[in-house]
Write an enzyme that holds these catalytic residues in place. Structure first.
Site, PDB file in Angstrom:
ATOM      1  N   LEU A 148       0.862  -1.171   0.000  1.00 26.28           N
ATOM      2  CA  LEU A 148       0.000   0.000   0.000  1.00 26.28           C
ATOM      3  C   LEU A 148       0.900   1.223   0.000  1.00 26.28           C
ATOM      4  CD1 LEU A 148      -3.090   0.547   0.169  1.00 26.28           C
ATOM      5  CD2 LEU A 148      -2.799   0.815   2.634  1.00 26.28           C
ATOM      6  N   ASP A 149       0.549   2.230  -0.806  1.00 25.96           N
ATOM      7  CA  ASP A 149       1.359   3.447  -0.867  1.00 25.96           C
ATOM      8  C   ASP A 149       1.607   4.027   0.520  1.00 25.96           C
ATOM      9  OD1 ASP A 149       1.598   3.421  -3.583  1.00 25.96           O
ATOM     10  OD2 ASP A 149       0.151   5.019  -3.961  1.00 25.96           O
ATOM     11  N   ARG A 150       2.760   4.641   0.696  1.00 28.64           N
ATOM     12  CA  ARG A 150       3.111   5.248   1.976  1.00 28.64           C
ATOM     13  C   ARG A 150       2.076   6.278   2.411  1.00 28.64           C
ATOM     14  NH1 ARG A 150       5.953   9.708   4.037  1.00 28.64           N
ATOM     15  NH2 ARG A 150       6.087  10.617   1.955  1.00 28.64           N
ATOM     16  N   THR A 152      -1.119   6.400   1.666  1.00 30.26           N
ATOM     17  CA  THR A 152      -2.462   5.849   1.802  1.00 30.26           C
ATOM     18  C   THR A 152      -2.576   5.073   3.098  1.00 30.26           C
ATOM     19  OG1 THR A 152      -2.609   5.629  -0.606  1.00 30.26           O
ATOM     20  CG2 THR A 152      -4.201   4.388   0.699  1.00 30.26           C
TER      21      THR A 152
END
Length: 333
Positions: A148-150, A152
């Site tokens: 998961l994106d940093r 998000t």
């Protein structure tokens, strides 16, 4: 066919949840490397790595199998393994908890806060969900099933046992996980929703923003639905059917609805790494799948909430809280 000899066990434990670097020395048919120090200096030439490895060798911090201390003057041994821990720079501490949503002998599901990377990458190493969870839950073999994106927040899955890692990763590779996200963005009544957005997204290495390529063969698909409005703000349910980098952020921006707090879309800004005042208002809300190890049907829902929905005036002024807030039960780490 000759089988490769098994890799010896590491003589070094993890440090702050980070594995030591493992290096296997390549063949040297021409005898170019009379000693270990010469090879490592050439291997890490062109940057600070050469000086760092020289310091580690001098300090006795480069080890071979069974913990044998290796020195710069030791003979070069093709095929041999060595291990060492890098000296890592200090990282800003991300001051938000990781919450355990589910744990069984095979699977760990957590709520990751905004600003915390999932796995070590670039300048984010110890301040990552993986490193924290390995150390704090005493799960040294923990590995991510996806990323998961940093920026998000929300649900992330990890495999607890190495034997199960491939099965959980295949769920995502085969698109057998139903994922729903929640986002906050401007409300525009002229945009007809729900709609499915299909486009071609390309990401150039070293360039932070991904781009949509007009007329290209679509490789990204997202269902976008409006679930509520409040004071010019829209709450959106986003269901990705593919997993391109920044896909949901790119698709929302392409509709003229950039997600609140996005430092990349529609324009790249450069907030300080420890500025937590305007988190990206994007949350991985739901993960649903059939467990490939146990056969159990799972549906997990995040216990976090996007704070801008409840505190828009203060948030817009940059004085609101720095992360999604917890509204559900969970083990604080």
């Amino acid at each position: 066919m000759r089988r490769r000899a098994p890799v010896p066990p590491s003589p070094l434990p993890q440090r702050a949840g980070i594995d030591p670097v493992r290096l296997r020395l390549p063949p040297d048919p021409d005898g170019a490397w009379p000693d270990l120090g010469g090879y490592l200096a050439a291997h890490y030439a062109g940057g600070p790595g050469a000086e760092a490895i020289a310091r580690l060798l001098a300090a006795g911090r480069v080890l071979g199998p069974a913990g044998r201390v290796l020195r710069a003057g030791d003979p070069y041994e093709p095929g041999a393994y060595l291990w060492f821990h890098r000296d890592l720079p200090a990282e800003p501490v991300v001051p938000f908890p990781v919450r355990v949503v589910h744990r069984d002998p095979h699977l760990l599901v957590v709520d990751k806060p905004h600003f915390l990377a999932t796995t070590p990458r670039g300048s984010h190493v110890t301040q990552t969900a993986l490193a924290r969870l390995r150390e704090e839950l005493e799960l040294p073999e923990l590995s991510p099933a996806h990323r998961l994106d940093r920026l998000t927040a929300g649900l992330v899955m990890f495999s607890i046992r190495p034997a199960d890692r491939g099965a959980y990763q295949l769920l995502f590779q085969r698109r057998q996980v139903h994922k729903e996200y929640e986002a906050l963005a401007p409300y525009d009544p002229r945009i007809d929703l729900p709609r499915t957005v299909r486009s071609r997204i390309e990401k150039t290495r070293g360039v932070i923003a991904a781009t949509e390529v007009p007329g290209g063969e679509p490789n990204a698909e997202s269902l976008i639905e409006l679930t509520g409005t409040r004071g010019g703000l829209g709450r959106y349910r986003l269901t990705p059917h593919t997993g391109r980098t920044h896909q949901l952020r790119v698709h929302m921006n392409g509709l003229g609805l950039p997600i609140l707090g996005d430092p990349v879309y529609p324009r790249v800004t450069d907030p300080a790494p420890d500025d937590y005042r305007r988190p990206l208002q994007l949350l991985a809300r739901v993960l649903a799948f059939t467990d490939p190890v146990t056969g159990t049907a799972h549906r997990f829902e995040s216990g976090l909430a996007l704070q801008a929905w409840h505190d828009l005036p203060g948030w817009e002024a940059g004085t609101g809280p720095g992360s999604a807030t917890g509204v559900g039960a969970g083990e604080n780490l």
